[in-house]
Write a protein that holds these residues in place. Structure first.
Motif, short mmCIF file in Angstrom:
data_model
loop_
_atom_site.label_atom_id
_atom_site.label_comp_id
_atom_site.label_asym_id
_atom_site.label_seq_id
_atom_site.Cartn_x
_atom_site.Cartn_y
_atom_site.Cartn_z
N ALA A 100 -0.42 -18.09 69.84
CA ALA A 100 -0.40 -18.82 71.03
C ALA A 100 0.82 -20.31 70.95
O ALA A 100 0.43 -20.84 69.90
CB ALA A 100 -1.76 -19.39 71.45
N ILE A 101 1.44 -20.29 72.04
CA ILE A 101 2.22 -21.45 72.32
C ILE A 101 1.05 -22.70 72.24
O ILE A 101 0.07 -22.75 72.84
CB ILE A 101 3.13 -21.42 73.42
N THR A 102 1.82 -23.82 71.71
CA THR A 102 0.89 -25.13 71.53
C THR A 102 0.06 -25.26 72.71
O THR A 102 -1.53 -25.59 72.45
CB THR A 102 1.72 -26.52 71.48
N THR A 103 0.50 -25.37 73.88
CA THR A 103 -0.26 -25.73 75.33
C THR A 103 -1.42 -24.78 75.43
O THR A 103 -2.34 -25.13 76.16
CB THR A 103 0.54 -25.78 76.30
N ALA A 104 -1.07 -23.54 75.08
CA ALA A 104 -2.15 -22.55 75.52
C ALA A 104 -3.30 -22.92 74.35
O ALA A 104 -4.54 -22.13 74.94
CB ALA A 104 -1.65 -21.27 75.06
N LEU A 195 8.85 -37.16 76.37
CA LEU A 195 9.16 -35.86 76.35
C LEU A 195 8.50 -35.22 74.94
O LEU A 195 8.48 -35.70 74.00
CB LEU A 195 10.70 -35.39 76.43
N ARG A 196 8.10 -33.82 75.10
CA ARG A 196 7.52 -33.16 74.06
C ARG A 196 8.84 -32.93 72.98
O ARG A 196 10.24 -33.04 73.38
CB ARG A 196 7.23 -31.90 74.51
N GLU A 197 8.77 -32.51 72.07
CA GLU A 197 9.54 -32.11 71.08
C GLU A 197 10.63 -31.16 71.35
O GLU A 197 10.16 -30.12 72.23
CB GLU A 197 9.15 -31.69 69.50
N GLY A 199 12.49 -27.81 71.53
CA GLY A 199 11.61 -26.38 71.08
C GLY A 199 10.51 -26.20 71.96
O GLY A 199 9.94 -25.12 71.95
N SER A 200 9.90 -27.25 72.72
CA SER A 200 8.72 -27.01 73.33
C SER A 200 9.07 -26.26 74.73
O SER A 200 10.13 -26.65 75.32
CB SER A 200 8.08 -28.57 73.73
N GLY A 201 8.26 -25.58 75.13
CA GLY A 201 8.34 -24.71 76.35
C GLY A 201 8.45 -25.70 77.61
O GLY A 201 8.92 -25.45 78.54
N THR A 202 7.36 -26.73 77.48
CA THR A 202 7.13 -27.60 78.84
C THR A 202 8.38 -28.52 78.78
O THR A 202 8.91 -28.46 79.90
CB THR A 202 6.13 -28.59 78.22
N ARG A 203 8.80 -28.90 77.62
CA ARG A 203 10.13 -29.77 77.79
C ARG A 203 11.25 -28.87 78.43
O ARG A 203 11.95 -29.54 79.16
CB ARG A 203 10.54 -30.16 76.31
N PRO A 266 5.74 -24.36 89.12
CA PRO A 266 4.71 -23.26 89.01
C PRO A 266 5.27 -22.19 88.33
O PRO A 266 5.94 -21.27 88.37
CB PRO A 266 5.17 -22.34 90.66
N ARG A 267 4.54 -22.50 87.04
CA ARG A 267 4.63 -21.46 85.70
C ARG A 267 3.41 -20.66 85.54
O ARG A 267 2.66 -20.53 86.47
CB ARG A 267 4.98 -22.13 84.55
N GLN A 268 3.53 -19.82 84.87
CA GLN A 268 2.66 -18.67 84.36
C GLN A 268 2.42 -18.70 83.01
O GLN A 268 3.25 -18.94 82.26
CB GLN A 268 2.93 -17.20 84.76
P1 PGA Z 1 4.82 -25.75 74.76
O1 PGA Z 1 5.01 -24.49 75.60
O2 PGA Z 1 3.54 -25.82 74.22
O3 PGA Z 1 5.77 -25.19 73.39
O4 PGA Z 1 5.35 -26.92 75.48
C1 PGA Z 1 4.28 -24.17 76.79
C2 PGA Z 1 4.93 -23.31 77.83
O5 PGA Z 1 5.76 -22.67 77.32
O6 PGA Z 1 4.75 -23.55 79.02
#
Ligand code: PGA
Length: 297
Positions: A100-104, A195-197, A199-203, A266-268
């Protein structure tokens, strides 16, 4: 009664779906001569050719088209029966490997906990890491399921959305913009950003939103986790964007969520696995569970 087997129908259904013997062989972990043999036996049993080859292309004959819908009904009924057996008996063993990705990590353990209660015989392994690492594990394909916020581009995967993942703008409760309505993106861009590092999806999602509107964020600080981001926001060091899931254990009012243009993003959440991969009964059962109970979190 026709003398045909479930395996023959499965091979035929896969070949008909892909219109390719090699892709059917790959999907079912068979050799290509193995696939041809099963199809030959099936055509003999039915008494008609089911596929025809023109050059490199494969097409279904009329009888083939008729059989493919019957095959899907039969195979679907067997799968439904298998699921009902599992639901009645519980899974007696096996393992489930999730990346799972970090935030999950804010909700996946709860889901796994509920799943483990229903199927105590299943051993569960959860690895939590950032987007880049999840993608390289996915490319290696050694785990059952990958949970991330955006399906990867450029990898052949099946991605199933199962839960909403709104990304919100987070600020300290006494931030001067708290309570403002529809804050323009240009105004947000003037704030000091945390900001997150890389490579982060949120970033990635935040940078994309600003880039689409012609802004580039230069972060005041980069932090390697959602928890560090929240602490820095509370310390008044700046504003940030996080998944709403990261706030589930916080008292309302501990943070201000800014009402800004384009937000929440709005992400999923997606459950992803390599395309064409045969999933274990445990993995399929978990996926069904995600689609039914995962949405209620
Ligand atoms: P992250 O990813 O935890 O790497 O930021 C979360 C996401 O892709 O929404």
């Amino acid at each position: 009664m026709l003398h045909l087997t479930l395996r023959q129908l499965q091979v035929f259904e896969s070949a008909a779906r892909h219109l390719s013997l090699s892709r059917a062989a790959e999907e079912l972990h068979l050799s290509q001569p193995g696939v041809s043999m099963q199809l030959k036996k099936l055509a003999e049993a039915v008494g008609h050719p089911l596929l025809e080859q023109t050059g490199k292309r494969i097409n279904l004959t009329e009888q083939g088209q008729e059989l493919v819908s019957t095959a899907r009904e039969i195979l679907g009924a067997v799968v439904r029966y298998e699921h009902s057996l599992v639901a009645r008996r519980g899974l007696s063993g096996g393992s489930l490997r999730i990346v799972a990705i970090t935030t999950a990590s804010y909700f996946v353990p709860r889901l796994l906990g509920e799943f483990s209660k229903r199927h105590p015989g299943v051993k569960v392994f959860l690895r939590v890491t950032n987007r880049e690492q999840v993608l390289s594990s996915l490319a290696a394909g050694l785990d059952d399921l990958y949970i991330l916020g955006q399906p990867p581009e450029g990898l052949a995967v099946t991605a199933i959305p199962f839960l909403k993942n709104p990304l919100v703008v987070l600020a300290a409760p006494d931030h001067p913009l708290a309570g403002h309505k529809a804050i323009p993106v240009a105004r947000l861009a003037e704030e000091p950003w945390l900001l997150r590092e890389p490579g982060s999806g949120t970033r990635l999602a935040v940078e994309r939103l600003f880039a689409d509107r012609g802004f580039q964020l230069s972060p005041r600080m980069e932090l390697g986790s959602n928890e560090a981001i929240k602490q820095a926001v509370l310390a008044g060091l700046g504003i940030s964007v996080v998944s709403r899931h990261t706030l589930s254990l916080h008292a309302p009012g501990q943070f201000a969520l800014l009402d800004a243009e384009g937000f929440p993003i709005p992400r999923q959440w997606y459950a992803v696995y390599p395309a064409g991969r045969q999933r274990s009964v445990v993995a399929r059962t978990f996926l069904d569970f995600l689609l039914s109970d995962g949405t209620r979190l």
